[in-house]
Design a protein around this motif. Structure first.
Motif, PDB file in Angstrom:
ATOM      1  N   ASP A   1       1.504  -1.008   0.324  1.00  0.00           N
ATOM      2  CA  ASP A   1      -0.321  -0.029  -0.068  1.00  0.00           C
ATOM      3  C   ASP A   1       0.770   1.138   0.107  1.00  0.00           C
ATOM      4  OD1 ASP A   1      -2.072  -1.049  -0.013  1.00  0.00           O
ATOM      5  OD2 ASP A   1      -2.623  -1.092   2.189  1.00  0.00           O
ATOM      6  N   VAL A   2       0.423   2.034  -1.095  1.00  0.00           N
ATOM      7  CA  VAL A   2       1.040   3.620  -0.775  1.00  0.00           C
ATOM      8  C   VAL A   2       0.369   4.468   0.680  1.00  0.00           C
ATOM      9  CG1 VAL A   2       1.675   5.345  -1.840  1.00  0.00           C
ATOM     10  CG2 VAL A   2       1.481   3.154  -2.951  1.00  0.00           C
ATOM     11  N   VAL A   3       0.838   4.902   1.005  1.00  0.00           N
ATOM     12  CA  VAL A   3       0.850   5.600   2.439  1.00  0.00           C
ATOM     13  C   VAL A   3       1.159   7.624   2.918  1.00  0.00           C
ATOM     14  CG1 VAL A   3      -0.121   3.666   3.282  1.00  0.00           C
ATOM     15  CG2 VAL A   3       1.464   4.327   4.310  1.00  0.00           C
ATOM     16  N   ARG A   4       0.682   8.253   3.706  1.00  0.00           N
ATOM     17  CA  ARG A   4       1.138   9.063   4.069  1.00  0.00           C
ATOM     18  C   ARG A   4       1.108   9.180   5.040  1.00  0.00           C
ATOM     19  NH1 ARG A   4      -0.891  12.981   0.277  1.00  0.00           N
ATOM     20  NH2 ARG A   4       1.842  12.631  -1.552  1.00  0.00           N
ATOM     21  N   LEU A   5       1.147  10.351   5.635  1.00  0.00           N
ATOM     22  CA  LEU A   5       0.953  10.699   7.381  1.00  0.00           C
ATOM     23  C   LEU A   5       0.063  11.819   7.411  1.00  0.00           C
ATOM     24  CD1 LEU A   5       4.929  11.581   9.276  1.00  0.00           C
ATOM     25  CD2 LEU A   5       2.911  10.034  10.205  1.00  0.00           C
ATOM     26  N   LYS A   6      -1.217  11.145   7.711  1.00  0.00           N
ATOM     27  CA  LYS A   6      -1.614  12.479   7.793  1.00  0.00           C
ATOM     28  C   LYS A   6      -1.872  13.778   8.052  1.00  0.00           C
ATOM     29  CE  LYS A   6      -5.926   9.185   9.432  1.00  0.00           C
ATOM     30  NZ  LYS A   6      -6.334   8.769  10.670  1.00  0.00           N
ATOM     31  N   SER A   7      -0.880  14.632   8.744  1.00  0.00           N
ATOM     32  CA  SER A   7      -0.364  15.657   8.565  1.00  0.00           C
ATOM     33  C   SER A   7       0.689  15.770   7.772  1.00  0.00           C
ATOM     34  CB  SER A   7       0.767  15.700  10.087  1.00  0.00           C
ATOM     35  OG  SER A   7       2.099  14.693   9.686  1.00  0.00           O
ATOM     36  N   GLY A   8       0.745  14.885   6.172  1.00  0.00           N
ATOM     37  CA  GLY A   8       1.975  15.458   5.214  1.00  0.00           C
ATOM     38  C   GLY A   8       3.196  14.828   5.270  1.00  0.00           C
TER      39      GLY A   8
ATOM     40  N   LYS B   1      17.665   9.280  -1.201  1.00  0.00           N
ATOM     41  CA  LYS B   1      18.486   8.366  -0.344  1.00  0.00           C
ATOM     42  C   LYS B   1      16.997   7.927   0.468  1.00  0.00           C
ATOM     43  CE  LYS B   1      22.981  10.186   1.159  1.00  0.00           C
ATOM     44  NZ  LYS B   1      24.125  10.383   1.974  1.00  0.00           N
ATOM     45  N   PRO B   2      17.302   6.211   0.251  1.00  0.00           N
ATOM     46  CA  PRO B   2      15.878   5.551   0.818  1.00  0.00           C
ATOM     47  C   PRO B   2      15.847   5.350   2.405  1.00  0.00           C
ATOM     48  CG  PRO B   2      18.262   3.975   0.556  1.00  0.00           C
ATOM     49  CD  PRO B   2      18.285   5.058   0.411  1.00  0.00           C
ATOM     50  N   GLN B   3      14.894   5.610   3.078  1.00  0.00           N
ATOM     51  CA  GLN B   3      14.981   6.144   4.675  1.00  0.00           C
ATOM     52  C   GLN B   3      13.123   4.993   4.713  1.00  0.00           C
ATOM     53  OE1 GLN B   3      16.442   8.615   6.236  1.00  0.00           O
ATOM     54  NE2 GLN B   3      16.690   8.704   4.546  1.00  0.00           N
ATOM     55  N   SER B   4      13.267   4.401   6.273  1.00  0.00           N
ATOM     56  CA  SER B   4      12.497   3.757   6.521  1.00  0.00           C
ATOM     57  C   SER B   4      12.321   4.208   7.985  1.00  0.00           C
ATOM     58  CB  SER B   4      12.974   1.848   6.231  1.00  0.00           C
ATOM     59  OG  SER B   4      14.285   1.664   7.311  1.00  0.00           O
ATOM     60  N   GLY B   5      10.628   3.587   8.682  1.00  0.00           N
ATOM     61  CA  GLY B   5      10.360   3.856   9.735  1.00  0.00           C
ATOM     62  C   GLY B   5       9.378   3.493   9.923  1.00  0.00           C
ATOM     63  N   GLU B   6       8.493   3.341  11.449  1.00  0.00           N
ATOM     64  CA  GLU B   6       7.414   2.590  11.740  1.00  0.00           C
ATOM     65  C   GLU B   6       6.894   3.750  12.018  1.00  0.00           C
ATOM     66  OE1 GLU B   6       8.056   0.732  15.658  1.00  0.00           O
ATOM     67  OE2 GLU B   6       9.567   0.265  14.037  1.00  0.00           O
ATOM     68  N   TYR B   7       4.846   3.644  11.981  1.00  0.00           N
ATOM     69  CA  TYR B   7       4.280   4.183  12.712  1.00  0.00           C
ATOM     70  C   TYR B   7       2.881   3.791  12.608  1.00  0.00           C
ATOM     71  CZ  TYR B   7       7.252   7.656   9.812  1.00  0.00           C
ATOM     72  OH  TYR B   7       8.842   8.906   9.740  1.00  0.00           O
ATOM     73  N   PRO B   8       2.529   4.343  14.047  1.00  0.00           N
ATOM     74  CA  PRO B   8       1.059   3.500  14.403  1.00  0.00           C
ATOM     75  C   PRO B   8      -0.116   3.657  13.294  1.00  0.00           C
ATOM     76  CG  PRO B   8       1.506   5.328  15.495  1.00  0.00           C
ATOM     77  CD  PRO B   8       2.351   5.612  14.955  1.00  0.00           C
ATOM     78  N   GLN B   9      -0.923   3.155  12.810  1.00  0.00           N
ATOM     79  CA  GLN B   9      -1.822   2.967  11.444  1.00  0.00           C
ATOM     80  C   GLN B   9      -2.890   3.946  11.304  1.00  0.00           C
ATOM     81  OE1 GLN B   9      -3.722  -0.806  11.622  1.00  0.00           O
ATOM     82  NE2 GLN B   9      -4.829  -0.034  12.733  1.00  0.00           N
ATOM     83  N   GLU B  10      -2.997   4.969  13.311  1.00  0.00           N
ATOM     84  CA  GLU B  10      -3.689   5.656  12.979  1.00  0.00           C
ATOM     85  C   GLU B  10      -3.324   7.039  12.228  1.00  0.00           C
ATOM     86  OE1 GLU B  10      -4.883   2.967  16.335  1.00  0.00           O
ATOM     87  OE2 GLU B  10      -2.799   4.174  15.599  1.00  0.00           O
ATOM     88  N   ALA B  11      -1.721   7.435  12.427  1.00  0.00           N
ATOM     89  CA  ALA B  11      -1.331   8.091  12.149  1.00  0.00           C
ATOM     90  C   ALA B  11      -1.071   8.362  10.467  1.00  0.00           C
ATOM     91  CB  ALA B  11       0.041   8.667  12.318  1.00  0.00           C
ATOM     92  N   LEU B  12      -1.753   7.041   9.580  1.00  0.00           N
ATOM     93  CA  LEU B  12      -1.521   6.482   8.633  1.00  0.00           C
ATOM     94  C   LEU B  12      -2.751   6.761   7.397  1.00  0.00           C
ATOM     95  CD1 LEU B  12       1.314   4.236   8.396  1.00  0.00           C
ATOM     96  CD2 LEU B  12       1.354   6.868   7.505  1.00  0.00           C
ATOM     97  N   GLU B  13      -2.533   7.177   6.314  1.00  0.00           N
ATOM     98  CA  GLU B  13      -3.865   7.618   5.177  1.00  0.00           C
ATOM     99  C   GLU B  13      -3.850   6.546   3.597  1.00  0.00           C
ATOM    100  OE1 GLU B  13      -4.972  11.572   5.404  1.00  0.00           O
ATOM    101  OE2 GLU B  13      -3.159  11.876   4.065  1.00  0.00           O
ATOM    102  N   LEU B  14      -4.248   6.098   3.132  1.00  0.00           N
ATOM    103  CA  LEU B  14      -4.396   5.471   1.485  1.00  0.00           C
ATOM    104  C   LEU B  14      -3.641   6.842   1.018  1.00  0.00           C
ATOM    105  CD1 LEU B  14      -6.551   2.486   1.740  1.00  0.00           C
ATOM    106  CD2 LEU B  14      -3.310   2.577   1.618  1.00  0.00           C
ATOM    107  N   VAL B  15      -3.356   6.750  -0.155  1.00  0.00           N
ATOM    108  CA  VAL B  15      -2.719   7.571  -1.295  1.00  0.00           C
ATOM    109  C   VAL B  15      -3.522   7.260  -2.507  1.00  0.00           C
ATOM    110  CG1 VAL B  15      -1.136   8.706  -3.071  1.00  0.00           C
ATOM    111  CG2 VAL B  15      -0.812   8.597   0.035  1.00  0.00           C
ATOM    112  N   ASP B  16      -4.379   7.574  -3.240  1.00  0.00           N
ATOM    113  CA  ASP B  16      -4.910   7.036  -4.567  1.00  0.00           C
ATOM    114  C   ASP B  16      -3.993   7.043  -5.396  1.00  0.00           C
ATOM    115  OD1 ASP B  16      -6.991   7.428  -2.975  1.00  0.00           O
ATOM    116  OD2 ASP B  16      -7.665   8.606  -3.823  1.00  0.00           O
TER     117      ASP B  16
END
Length: 60
Positions: free
Chosen positions: A10-17, A45-60
């Motif tokens: 899935d492609v996502v973004r933080l709800k805050s941008g 440069k590649p980055q990675s992280g972890e977030y609570p699912q409540e902080a993310l939204e799907l990107v169309d």
């Protein structure tokens, strides 16, 4: 118990941008609700992280 909202790929973004990110893993068991993501920063440069699912939204 919270159910997983996202799945790998899935492609996502933080709800805050911020940048679009690809879900690489979703938590199971004690980690349900945690989503691991990867993205490229402004210098490509590649980055990675972890977030609570409540902080993310799907990107169309």
């Amino acid at each position: 118990m919270t159910e997983n909202t996202f799945k790998a790929g899935d492609v996502v973004r933080l709800k805050s941008g911020g940048p679009t990110m690809t879900v690489t893993r979703v938590g199971e068991g004690a980690w349900v609700g945690t989503v691991w993501v990867s993205w490229f920063d402004s210098s490509n440069k590649p980055q990675s992280g972890e977030y609570p699912q409540e902080a993310l939204e799907l990107v169309d």
